[in-house]
Design a protein around this motif. Structure first.
Motif, short mmCIF file in Angstrom:
data_model
loop_
_atom_site.label_atom_id
_atom_site.label_comp_id
_atom_site.label_asym_id
_atom_site.label_seq_id
_atom_site.Cartn_x
_atom_site.Cartn_y
_atom_site.Cartn_z
N ALA A 20 0.84 -1.20 0.00
CA ALA A 20 0.00 0.00 0.00
C ALA A 20 0.87 1.26 0.00
O ALA A 20 0.62 2.20 -0.76
N ARG A 21 1.91 1.28 0.83
CA ARG A 21 2.78 2.45 0.89
C ARG A 21 3.48 2.70 -0.44
O ARG A 21 3.68 3.86 -0.82
N ALA A 22 3.85 1.65 -1.13
CA ALA A 22 4.54 1.81 -2.41
C ALA A 22 3.69 2.59 -3.41
O ALA A 22 4.23 3.30 -4.26
N THR A 23 2.36 2.51 -3.29
CA THR A 23 1.50 3.20 -4.25
C THR A 23 1.55 4.71 -4.11
O THR A 23 1.36 5.42 -5.09
N TYR A 24 1.78 5.21 -2.90
CA TYR A 24 1.81 6.66 -2.77
C TYR A 24 3.21 7.24 -2.57
O TYR A 24 3.40 8.44 -2.72
N TYR A 25 4.19 6.41 -2.23
CA TYR A 25 5.56 6.90 -2.10
C TYR A 25 6.36 6.79 -3.40
O TYR A 25 7.31 7.54 -3.60
N ALA A 26 6.00 5.87 -4.28
CA ALA A 26 6.76 5.64 -5.51
C ALA A 26 6.91 6.95 -6.29
O ALA A 26 5.94 7.67 -6.52
N GLY A 27 8.14 7.24 -6.66
CA GLY A 27 8.42 8.44 -7.42
C GLY A 27 8.51 9.70 -6.59
O GLY A 27 8.81 10.77 -7.12
N ARG A 28 8.24 9.61 -5.30
CA ARG A 28 8.26 10.80 -4.44
C ARG A 28 9.38 10.77 -3.42
O ARG A 28 9.89 11.82 -3.04
N ILE A 29 9.71 9.57 -2.93
CA ILE A 29 10.83 9.42 -2.00
C ILE A 29 11.67 8.24 -2.48
O ILE A 29 11.19 7.41 -3.26
N PRO A 114 -13.21 11.55 22.46
CA PRO A 114 -13.91 12.67 21.80
C PRO A 114 -13.32 13.10 20.46
O PRO A 114 -14.04 13.58 19.60
N ARG A 115 -11.99 12.96 20.31
CA ARG A 115 -11.33 13.39 19.08
C ARG A 115 -10.20 12.44 18.77
O ARG A 115 -9.55 11.91 19.66
N VAL A 116 -9.95 12.28 17.47
CA VAL A 116 -8.86 11.41 17.01
C VAL A 116 -8.04 12.18 15.99
O VAL A 116 -8.57 12.94 15.18
N ARG A 117 -6.75 11.95 16.05
CA ARG A 117 -5.79 12.62 15.17
C ARG A 117 -5.22 11.62 14.17
O ARG A 117 -5.13 10.43 14.46
N LEU A 118 -4.80 12.11 13.02
CA LEU A 118 -4.00 11.31 12.10
C LEU A 118 -3.13 12.23 11.27
O LEU A 118 -3.44 13.41 11.11
N ASP A 119 -2.04 11.68 10.78
CA ASP A 119 -1.15 12.37 9.86
C ASP A 119 -1.26 11.65 8.53
O ASP A 119 -1.11 10.43 8.48
N VAL A 120 -1.52 12.39 7.47
CA VAL A 120 -1.63 11.79 6.14
C VAL A 120 -0.56 12.41 5.24
O VAL A 120 -0.31 13.62 5.30
N TYR A 121 0.06 11.56 4.44
CA TYR A 121 1.12 12.01 3.53
C TYR A 121 0.56 13.07 2.59
O TYR A 121 -0.49 12.89 1.97
N GLU A 122 1.27 14.18 2.47
CA GLU A 122 0.77 15.33 1.71
C GLU A 122 0.47 15.01 0.24
O GLU A 122 -0.39 15.64 -0.36
N HIS A 123 1.17 14.04 -0.35
CA HIS A 123 0.94 13.71 -1.75
C HIS A 123 -0.09 12.58 -1.93
O HIS A 123 -0.41 12.23 -3.07
N ASN A 124 -0.59 12.04 -0.85
CA ASN A 124 -1.57 10.96 -0.95
C ASN A 124 -2.97 11.58 -1.02
O ASN A 124 -3.74 11.57 -0.06
N LEU A 125 -3.29 12.11 -2.18
CA LEU A 125 -4.55 12.81 -2.37
C LEU A 125 -5.75 11.86 -2.28
O LEU A 125 -6.82 12.27 -1.83
N ARG A 126 -5.56 10.61 -2.69
CA ARG A 126 -6.63 9.62 -2.58
C ARG A 126 -7.01 9.43 -1.11
O ARG A 126 -8.19 9.46 -0.75
N ALA A 127 -6.02 9.29 -0.24
CA ALA A 127 -6.29 9.12 1.19
C ALA A 127 -6.92 10.39 1.77
O ALA A 127 -7.86 10.30 2.56
N GLN A 128 -6.43 11.54 1.36
CA GLN A 128 -6.99 12.79 1.88
C GLN A 128 -8.48 12.90 1.51
O GLN A 128 -9.30 13.32 2.34
N ALA A 129 -8.83 12.52 0.29
CA ALA A 129 -10.24 12.56 -0.11
C ALA A 129 -11.07 11.56 0.70
O ALA A 129 -12.19 11.87 1.10
#
Length: 158
Positions: A20-29, A114-129
């Motif tokens: 899964a990580r390879a799909t959004y990191y490939a070509g970026r790091i 009450p609240r949950v946090r997450l960090d999403v990779y800035e170039h992973n637009l699919r995950a952000q959506a």
């Protein structure tokens, strides 16, 4: 089916995570930062710790005996954090991520989080959506310019 992860799931979870990580990191790091034997061993060790954790949870999506997704959450710096949510790329857009997310949310509701946090990779637009569609909102106070975006989800009480 969504279920609690078992120790015997460790290798399948680590391998799914790597694909899964390879799909959004490939070509970026650099590739060695997300693939290869050393990175898979590091990933496996991280998931091993998550499976042994007592504060949080690791959930698996399974279909016909195949692991198709995984999610993990735990307190980080005193805040509940969705640390991982991955779906096997061959199974994207089939509702697996939504089912995992809903199971996590149910656990947070039951625990009174009450609240949950997450960090999403800035170039992973699919995950952000995906996260935006499930109610996550950017943290306006988080510093910008990093490689990840901080999101928050307000969890309704029971």
């Amino acid at each position: 089916m969504i279920r609690e992860a078992l120790p015997g799931d460790l290798d399948a979870i680590a391998a799914l995570h790597a694909r899964a990580r390879a799909t959004y990191y490939a070509g970026r790091i650099p590739e060695e930062a997300y693939s290869g034997a050393a990175e898979l061993a590091r990933t496996r060790e991280g998931w091993s710790r998550a499976l042994q954790g007592t504060e949080g949870g690791v959930l698996c999506a399974e279909q016909d005996g195949e692991l198709t997704g995984v999610a993990a959450f735990r307190p980080v710096d005193g805040r509940m954090t969705l640390t991982q949510l991955h779906v096997e790329p061959a199974h994207w857009r089939r509702g697996i991520g939504a089912a995992l997310h809903e199971s996590c949310r149910g656990a947070w509701v039951r625990a009174g989080v009450p609240r949950v946090r997450l960090d999403v990779y800035e170039h992973n637009l699919r995950a952000q959506a995906f996260y935006a569609a499930h109610g996550w909102r950017p943290d306006p106070a988080a510093p910008s310019g990093g490689s990840h975006i901080v999101l928050w989800l307000t969890v309704p009480s029971q």
